[in-house]
Design a protein around this motif. Structure first.
Motif, PDB file in Angstrom:
ATOM      1  N   GLU A 283      74.938  40.531  52.206  1.00 31.98           N
ATOM      2  CA  GLU A 283      73.621  39.994  51.812  1.00 31.98           C
ATOM      3  C   GLU A 283      73.062  39.039  52.863  1.00 31.98           C
ATOM      4  OE1 GLU A 283      71.624  41.193  49.456  1.00 31.98           O
ATOM      5  OE2 GLU A 283      73.260  42.646  49.321  1.00 31.98           O
ATOM      6  N   VAL A 284      73.931  38.248  53.507  1.00 30.87           N
ATOM      7  CA  VAL A 284      73.483  37.365  54.583  1.00 30.87           C
ATOM      8  C   VAL A 284      72.890  38.207  55.711  1.00 30.87           C
ATOM      9  CG1 VAL A 284      74.249  35.780  56.410  1.00 30.87           C
ATOM     10  CG2 VAL A 284      75.033  35.438  54.057  1.00 30.87           C
ATOM     11  N   VAL A 285      73.614  39.251  56.126  1.00 28.41           N
ATOM     12  CA  VAL A 285      73.148  40.118  57.215  1.00 28.41           C
ATOM     13  C   VAL A 285      71.808  40.745  56.846  1.00 28.41           C
ATOM     14  CG1 VAL A 285      73.638  42.224  58.537  1.00 28.41           C
ATOM     15  CG2 VAL A 285      75.472  40.565  58.090  1.00 28.41           C
ATOM     16  N   ARG A 286      71.726  41.314  55.666  1.00 30.20           N
ATOM     17  CA  ARG A 286      70.478  41.957  55.231  1.00 30.20           C
ATOM     18  C   ARG A 286      69.349  40.952  55.097  1.00 30.20           C
ATOM     19  NH1 ARG A 286      73.244  46.058  50.845  1.00 30.20           N
ATOM     20  NH2 ARG A 286      73.755  47.697  52.357  1.00 30.20           N
ATOM     21  N   GLY A 287      69.670  39.757  54.602  1.00 32.06           N
ATOM     22  CA  GLY A 287      68.657  38.712  54.453  1.00 32.06           C
ATOM     23  C   GLY A 287      68.047  38.282  55.781  1.00 32.06           C
ATOM     24  N   LEU A 288      68.783  38.474  56.871  1.00 29.57           N
ATOM     25  CA  LEU A 288      68.293  38.144  58.207  1.00 29.57           C
ATOM     26  C   LEU A 288      67.679  39.353  58.899  1.00 29.57           C
ATOM     27  CD1 LEU A 288      71.245  35.839  59.272  1.00 29.57           C
ATOM     28  CD2 LEU A 288      68.915  35.128  58.696  1.00 29.57           C
ATOM     29  N   GLY A 289      67.594  40.481  58.168  1.00 28.23           N
ATOM     30  CA  GLY A 289      66.973  41.681  58.723  1.00 28.23           C
ATOM     31  C   GLY A 289      67.919  42.616  59.433  1.00 28.23           C
ATOM     32  N   GLY A 290      69.219  42.299  59.418  1.00 25.46           N
ATOM     33  CA  GLY A 290      70.196  43.174  60.065  1.00 25.46           C
ATOM     34  C   GLY A 290      70.491  44.406  59.234  1.00 25.46           C
TER      35      GLY A 290
END
Length: 190
Positions: free
Chosen positions: A129-136
């Motif tokens: 979720e952290v990665v996705r939240g940063l657009g990764g």
């Protein structure tokens, strides 16, 4: 490709696969415990295991590998080294998993999430979720040991070097307690 037996042998030879009577972080009791720090203290074993994880994600365009602190830091570093990319890690801040220390993920960047051991997959899902939240873009998750016997669903392609069910019991139902064998609390959260 490493076989499950070869991975088990690495864990046994390093003393990382423990047998006995253990009080787990969940409060449940079990007769086996994975202390991954004991395998990760050996660079040759760590390189072998993480190179295997890296090979399973070759050709996916990974530009960064990320893992949760603490267990995922060394796994992230060594897997990233094998892929020739950056290594990142997340940390908890006020109970929330975050990317800190000046680390960043670019929008659209392909990221591999790694961890030493998963049981419920909670920390790995938080990192995803952290990665996705940063657009990764999360290309998958690589773990050394899946203690759920493959039942944990991380919502992404998941590769585990060792998949096995580690049976556990509520303390009042534990056969080892009934035998009078004292339970010990291993690990970092004692």
């Amino acid at each position: 490709m490493l076989s499950q037996n070869e991975v088990v042998k690495i864990f046994q030879d390093s003393g990382a696969l423990l047998s006995g009577h253990f009080r787990l972080t969940s409060g449940r009791h079990g007769d086996r415990y994975f202390q991954c720090a004991l395998v990760l203290q050996h660079p040759n074993y760590t390189e072998t295991l993480c190179r295997e994880l890296a090979e399973r994600f070759q050709g996916e365009g990974v530009s960064a590998v990320i893992g949760p602190a603490m267990g995922g830091i060394i796994v992230s570093y060594e897997t990233a080294r094998a892929l020739g990319v950056r290594s990142l890690f997340t940390e908890r801040e006020n109970g929330m998993m975050k990317l800190r220390r000046g680390f960043s993920i670019e929008p659209g960047e392909k990221v591999l999430v790694v961890e030493d051991v998963v049981t419920t997959g909670g920390s790995v899902r938080e990192v995803i979720e952290v990665v996705r939240g940063l657009g990764g873009e999360v290309v998958g998750a690589g773990v050394l040991v899946d203690r759920s016997n493959g039942t944990v669903d991380l919502g992404v392609r998941t590769e585990a070097l060792l998949t096995m069910e580690v049976v556990s019991y509520e303390p009042e139902e534990c056969p080892l307690c009934r035998q009078g064998i004292p339970a010990i609390k291993p690990g970092s959260r004692t």
